[in-house]
Structures are given as structure tokens and as C-alpha cells.
Design a protein around this motif. Sequence first.
Motif, PDB file in Angstrom:
ATOM      1  N   LEU A  94      38.813  50.661  29.113  1.00  0.00           N
ATOM      2  CA  LEU A  94      38.852  48.776  29.596  1.00  0.00           C
ATOM      3  C   LEU A  94      39.705  49.274  29.895  1.00  0.00           C
ATOM      4  CD1 LEU A  94      40.332  48.608  25.416  1.00  0.00           C
ATOM      5  CD2 LEU A  94      39.034  47.236  26.655  1.00  0.00           C
ATOM      6  N   GLU A  95      41.083  50.063  30.859  1.00  0.00           N
ATOM      7  CA  GLU A  95      41.844  49.811  31.699  1.00  0.00           C
ATOM      8  C   GLU A  95      40.872  49.995  33.033  1.00  0.00           C
ATOM      9  OE1 GLU A  95      44.973  52.731  34.290  1.00  0.00           O
ATOM     10  OE2 GLU A  95      44.113  53.349  32.418  1.00  0.00           O
ATOM     11  N   VAL A  96      39.799  50.387  33.491  1.00  0.00           N
ATOM     12  CA  VAL A  96      39.077  49.967  34.892  1.00  0.00           C
ATOM     13  C   VAL A  96      38.484  48.573  34.712  1.00  0.00           C
ATOM     14  CG1 VAL A  96      36.635  50.495  35.463  1.00  0.00           C
ATOM     15  CG2 VAL A  96      38.604  52.501  34.624  1.00  0.00           C
ATOM     16  N   ALA A  97      37.870  47.992  33.271  1.00  0.00           N
ATOM     17  CA  ALA A  97      37.723  46.868  33.776  1.00  0.00           C
ATOM     18  C   ALA A  97      38.719  45.767  33.472  1.00  0.00           C
ATOM     19  CB  ALA A  97      36.959  46.739  31.827  1.00  0.00           C
ATOM     20  N   ALA A  98      39.663  45.387  32.978  1.00  0.00           N
ATOM     21  CA  ALA A  98      41.113  44.527  32.949  1.00  0.00           C
ATOM     22  C   ALA A  98      41.503  44.093  34.553  1.00  0.00           C
ATOM     23  CB  ALA A  98      41.428  45.649  32.197  1.00  0.00           C
ATOM     24  N   GLN A  99      41.536  46.146  35.663  1.00  0.00           N
ATOM     25  CA  GLN A  99      42.106  46.413  36.574  1.00  0.00           C
ATOM     26  C   GLN A  99      40.824  45.833  37.316  1.00  0.00           C
ATOM     27  OE1 GLN A  99      44.979  47.155  37.631  1.00  0.00           O
ATOM     28  NE2 GLN A  99      45.076  46.321  39.184  1.00  0.00           N
ATOM     29  N   THR A 100      39.415  46.119  37.353  1.00  0.00           N
ATOM     30  CA  THR A 100      38.745  44.891  37.514  1.00  0.00           C
ATOM     31  C   THR A 100      38.521  43.413  37.992  1.00  0.00           C
ATOM     32  OG1 THR A 100      37.218  47.146  37.867  1.00  0.00           O
ATOM     33  CG2 THR A 100      36.331  45.066  38.733  1.00  0.00           C
ATOM     34  N   VAL A 101      38.998  43.041  37.079  1.00  0.00           N
ATOM     35  CA  VAL A 101      38.910  41.461  36.829  1.00  0.00           C
ATOM     36  C   VAL A 101      39.821  41.495  37.740  1.00  0.00           C
ATOM     37  CG1 VAL A 101      39.151  39.571  35.663  1.00  0.00           C
ATOM     38  CG2 VAL A 101      37.230  41.639  34.764  1.00  0.00           C
ATOM     39  N   LEU A 102      41.062  41.233  37.431  1.00  0.00           N
ATOM     40  CA  LEU A 102      42.313  41.653  37.862  1.00  0.00           C
ATOM     41  C   LEU A 102      42.973  41.335  39.683  1.00  0.00           C
ATOM     42  CD1 LEU A 102      45.330  40.802  37.952  1.00  0.00           C
ATOM     43  CD2 LEU A 102      46.001  42.961  37.739  1.00  0.00           C
ATOM     44  N   GLY A 103      42.073  43.064  39.818  1.00  0.00           N
ATOM     45  CA  GLY A 103      42.271  42.639  41.226  1.00  0.00           C
ATOM     46  C   GLY A 103      40.669  42.333  42.395  1.00  0.00           C
ATOM     47  N   SER A 104      39.784  41.385  41.823  1.00  0.00           N
ATOM     48  CA  SER A 104      38.812  40.723  41.970  1.00  0.00           C
ATOM     49  C   SER A 104      39.247  39.280  42.441  1.00  0.00           C
ATOM     50  CB  SER A 104      37.207  40.541  40.895  1.00  0.00           C
ATOM     51  OG  SER A 104      37.200  42.354  40.610  1.00  0.00           O
ATOM     52  N   PHE A 111      34.471  38.946  28.035  1.00  0.00           N
ATOM     53  CA  PHE A 111      33.556  39.178  29.965  1.00  0.00           C
ATOM     54  C   PHE A 111      34.353  41.341  29.915  1.00  0.00           C
ATOM     55  CE2 PHE A 111      33.540  40.707  34.668  1.00  0.00           C
ATOM     56  CZ  PHE A 111      32.425  40.493  34.209  1.00  0.00           C
ATOM     57  N   ILE A 112      35.734  40.984  29.898  1.00  0.00           N
ATOM     58  CA  ILE A 112      36.130  42.502  30.150  1.00  0.00           C
ATOM     59  C   ILE A 112      35.746  43.271  29.204  1.00  0.00           C
ATOM     60  CG2 ILE A 112      38.478  43.486  29.581  1.00  0.00           C
ATOM     61  CD1 ILE A 112      39.590  41.674  31.337  1.00  0.00           C
ATOM     62  N   GLU A 113      36.518  42.846  28.058  1.00  0.00           N
ATOM     63  CA  GLU A 113      35.259  43.631  26.809  1.00  0.00           C
ATOM     64  C   GLU A 113      34.763  44.288  26.294  1.00  0.00           C
ATOM     65  OE1 GLU A 113      35.982  43.633  21.478  1.00  0.00           O
ATOM     66  OE2 GLU A 113      34.821  41.462  22.901  1.00  0.00           O
ATOM     67  N   ALA A 114      32.853  43.530  27.667  1.00  0.00           N
ATOM     68  CA  ALA A 114      31.248  43.577  27.334  1.00  0.00           C
ATOM     69  C   ALA A 114      31.535  44.703  28.127  1.00  0.00           C
ATOM     70  CB  ALA A 114      30.730  42.332  27.917  1.00  0.00           C
ATOM     71  N   LEU A 115      32.519  44.854  29.730  1.00  0.00           N
ATOM     72  CA  LEU A 115      32.264  45.109  31.030  1.00  0.00           C
ATOM     73  C   LEU A 115      33.084  46.783  30.450  1.00  0.00           C
ATOM     74  CD1 LEU A 115      34.165  44.402  33.537  1.00  0.00           C
ATOM     75  CD2 LEU A 115      31.433  44.365  33.450  1.00  0.00           C
ATOM     76  N   ALA A 116      33.920  46.712  28.974  1.00  0.00           N
ATOM     77  CA  ALA A 116      34.184  48.583  28.814  1.00  0.00           C
ATOM     78  C   ALA A 116      33.206  48.930  27.645  1.00  0.00           C
ATOM     79  CB  ALA A 116      35.741  48.285  28.018  1.00  0.00           C
ATOM     80  N   ASP A 117      32.439  48.369  27.304  1.00  0.00           N
ATOM     81  CA  ASP A 117      31.837  48.378  26.547  1.00  0.00           C
ATOM     82  C   ASP A 117      30.491  49.044  27.210  1.00  0.00           C
ATOM     83  OD1 ASP A 117      32.897  47.356  24.017  1.00  0.00           O
ATOM     84  OD2 ASP A 117      31.497  45.955  23.578  1.00  0.00           O
ATOM     85  N   GLY A 118      30.046  48.308  28.298  1.00  0.00           N
ATOM     86  CA  GLY A 118      29.034  49.020  28.978  1.00  0.00           C
ATOM     87  C   GLY A 118      29.692  50.481  29.670  1.00  0.00           C
ATOM     88  N   VAL A 125      32.007  52.333  28.753  1.00  0.00           N
ATOM     89  CA  VAL A 125      31.538  53.715  26.774  1.00  0.00           C
ATOM     90  C   VAL A 125      30.453  53.550  26.550  1.00  0.00           C
ATOM     91  CG1 VAL A 125      32.095  53.655  24.479  1.00  0.00           C
ATOM     92  CG2 VAL A 125      33.515  52.412  26.156  1.00  0.00           C
ATOM     93  N   ALA A 126      29.286  52.941  26.706  1.00  0.00           N
ATOM     94  CA  ALA A 126      27.972  53.347  26.836  1.00  0.00           C
ATOM     95  C   ALA A 126      27.545  53.891  27.645  1.00  0.00           C
ATOM     96  CB  ALA A 126      26.525  52.594  27.400  1.00  0.00           C
ATOM     97  N   GLU A 127      28.430  53.989  28.939  1.00  0.00           N
ATOM     98  CA  GLU A 127      27.696  55.517  29.832  1.00  0.00           C
ATOM     99  C   GLU A 127      28.699  56.642  29.998  1.00  0.00           C
ATOM    100  OE1 GLU A 127      25.609  55.192  32.305  1.00  0.00           O
ATOM    101  OE2 GLU A 127      24.525  53.738  31.425  1.00  0.00           O
ATOM    102  N   GLY A 128      29.276  56.302  28.710  1.00  0.00           N
ATOM    103  CA  GLY A 128      30.833  57.654  28.432  1.00  0.00           C
ATOM    104  C   GLY A 128      31.943  57.612  29.027  1.00  0.00           C
ATOM    105  N   LEU A 129      32.347  56.811  29.863  1.00  0.00           N
ATOM    106  CA  LEU A 129      34.053  57.138  29.425  1.00  0.00           C
ATOM    107  C   LEU A 129      34.385  56.059  27.979  1.00  0.00           C
ATOM    108  CD1 LEU A 129      34.381  54.126  32.499  1.00  0.00           C
ATOM    109  CD2 LEU A 129      34.696  56.860  32.882  1.00  0.00           C
ATOM    110  N   PRO A 130      36.056  57.170  27.941  1.00  0.00           N
ATOM    111  CA  PRO A 130      36.726  56.910  27.128  1.00  0.00           C
ATOM    112  C   PRO A 130      36.866  55.657  26.943  1.00  0.00           C
ATOM    113  CG  PRO A 130      37.480  59.111  28.388  1.00  0.00           C
ATOM    114  CD  PRO A 130      36.622  58.027  29.533  1.00  0.00           C
ATOM    115  N   ARG A 131      36.531  54.954  25.199  1.00  0.00           N
ATOM    116  CA  ARG A 131      37.747  53.703  25.432  1.00  0.00           C
ATOM    117  C   ARG A 131      39.175  53.331  25.990  1.00  0.00           C
ATOM    118  NH1 ARG A 131      34.891  48.907  23.918  1.00  0.00           N
ATOM    119  NH2 ARG A 131      33.294  50.578  22.775  1.00  0.00           N
ATOM    120  N   ALA A 132      39.268  53.514  26.302  1.00  0.00           N
ATOM    121  CA  ALA A 132      40.927  53.531  26.449  1.00  0.00           C
ATOM    122  C   ALA A 132      40.492  53.376  27.965  1.00  0.00           C
ATOM    123  CB  ALA A 132      42.005  54.260  26.189  1.00  0.00           C
TER     124      ALA A 132
END
Length: 265
Positions: free
Chosen positions: A200-210, A181-188, A190-197
Motif C-alpha cells: 500500500l505504501e509503495v502504491a500510494a507513494q507512486t501515485v502521489l509522485g506520478s 487503483f491504489i488498492e489494485a496496485l497494492a493487491d498486485g 501482495v500477489a508478488e510477495g510484498l507485505p500488505r502494508a
Amino acid sequence: MAKIGFIGCGNMATAVIRGVLGKGAVAAQDVVISGSSATRAAEKAAELGVCSAACNADVVAASDVVFLAVKPQQYEAVIEEVRDLVDEAKVVVTIAPGKTLAWLDGRFGKEVKIVRCMPNTPALVGEGLTSYCPNDAVTPEELALVEGLLDCVGVRMRLPEHLIDAASAVGGSAPAFVFAFIEALADGGVAEGLPRAKALEVAAQTVLGSAKMVLETGDHPGALKDQVCSPGGSTIKGMEVLEKAAFRGAVIDAVRTTAAAARGL
């Protein structure tokens, strides 16, 4: 201080050893491990700063608490190798899905003190969840010792045995689902223009915080979801896409399939 042995030196054994050493629950000289070969055990022991044994039998002979940290398919052969050395003074801690207390008793062929447990890989970073249950031969003092070791790698949850496989599917296998799920969030992202790193940081921290919000607020996840989904907003439109894709149903099916497969190991 009790002497702790590990038959097998993979990820789970490594996580527990690092946890108990880091918390000072056991001294390094009181931990002994064996591996697929004496060379493998010696290399891992040097890495962790503990003792190695030439064979599984030597681990049992030297230990008060023995973790069976090998693959489920190896359990029968390992138990056959060491069962004569397991006496009433030793506690065996198993780490394997599907291997019930009744099955284990049958393989040992005598009354053995057993704590069946199932940790998950976040134990490697001290955030594990371990479900566990002892058999009737384990004394309260011995169980407290094992519980203290499990506390060193995260949170523990004592359950009746018939729920262990279900908890294993949710806690033991689900990290793989969460990582996907984190990988898929990050892929989304990236598709919207975020650098890969950054994605991944945004996705992982969002899951952790949630996850932390669920645990600390005590609110139902559905209520927390509703707080994010403003009427007519962008988030509810994203939720609609997930619902059309049967997101929640797919997760439920994945957990139930995993639990059924674990019972068959």
C-alpha cells in the motif's frame, strides 16, 4: 473578521473548518455549525473547537457566509427552512452536485448571493481541488473572501457553470477511482510477495509522485508514460495488458457516467 456558518457537519464541512482554523483565516469563535440534531452539532463543535447552533436558522442568523454542506436531496427542505433569513448581506456557498445557480435562485425565490462550489475529499488533508462559480450578485470583495476560505483546503479552480459537473466528475468523484487503483496496485504487489502494508505504501507513494510529475513538469501524461516504457521492456508489456482490458476507455466511461448522474441529482 467574517462569521462563517455551516449547515451540515459531515466530511466536507469538517475539512473546510479544519482548513480555515489551521490557516488562521477565521477564529474558532466565529465559526458556527448545525447538524442533523442539536446533539450531533454540539458533539462535532466540541471536537473542532467551534460553536454549535440548535437549528439551521440560527446558523444563518449568526453568519456572514453560510455553507450549505448537506446532501443534495436535503437542499430543498433546508432552503425552505432558512430562505427568509438570507438577505443581501449574506453569501451562500453550496456544496452539492447537480444543484445549478438557476435551480438555487428558484428555490430561494429572490436574488441571493451564491457561490456554487464542488470540493473533493483530499481537502481533508489540505490537498483538495475545488471547482467553483459565483452568480452575478456576488461582489468581487465577497468572492475574494470565499476564495480565501477555499484556499485553506487546497487548490481552487474557477470555471463557467456549465463545466462544474464535468469538473466534479473528474475531481469530486475520481478520488474513489484513484483509491480503487491504489488498492489494485497494492493487491498486485501482495500477489508478488510484498507485505500488505508495504504494498500500500509503495502504491500510494507512486501515485502521489506520478501526479506531482504531471503538475510540476507540465509534460503530457502520455510523454511521461513513454519515458517509463522502454522498448521491449517489462513496463510496456504491462501497458499492453491494460490496453487489452480497455483501461483508459473504462476510466472515460466512468467519468462520463458520473457526470451524467451528478446532473440528475
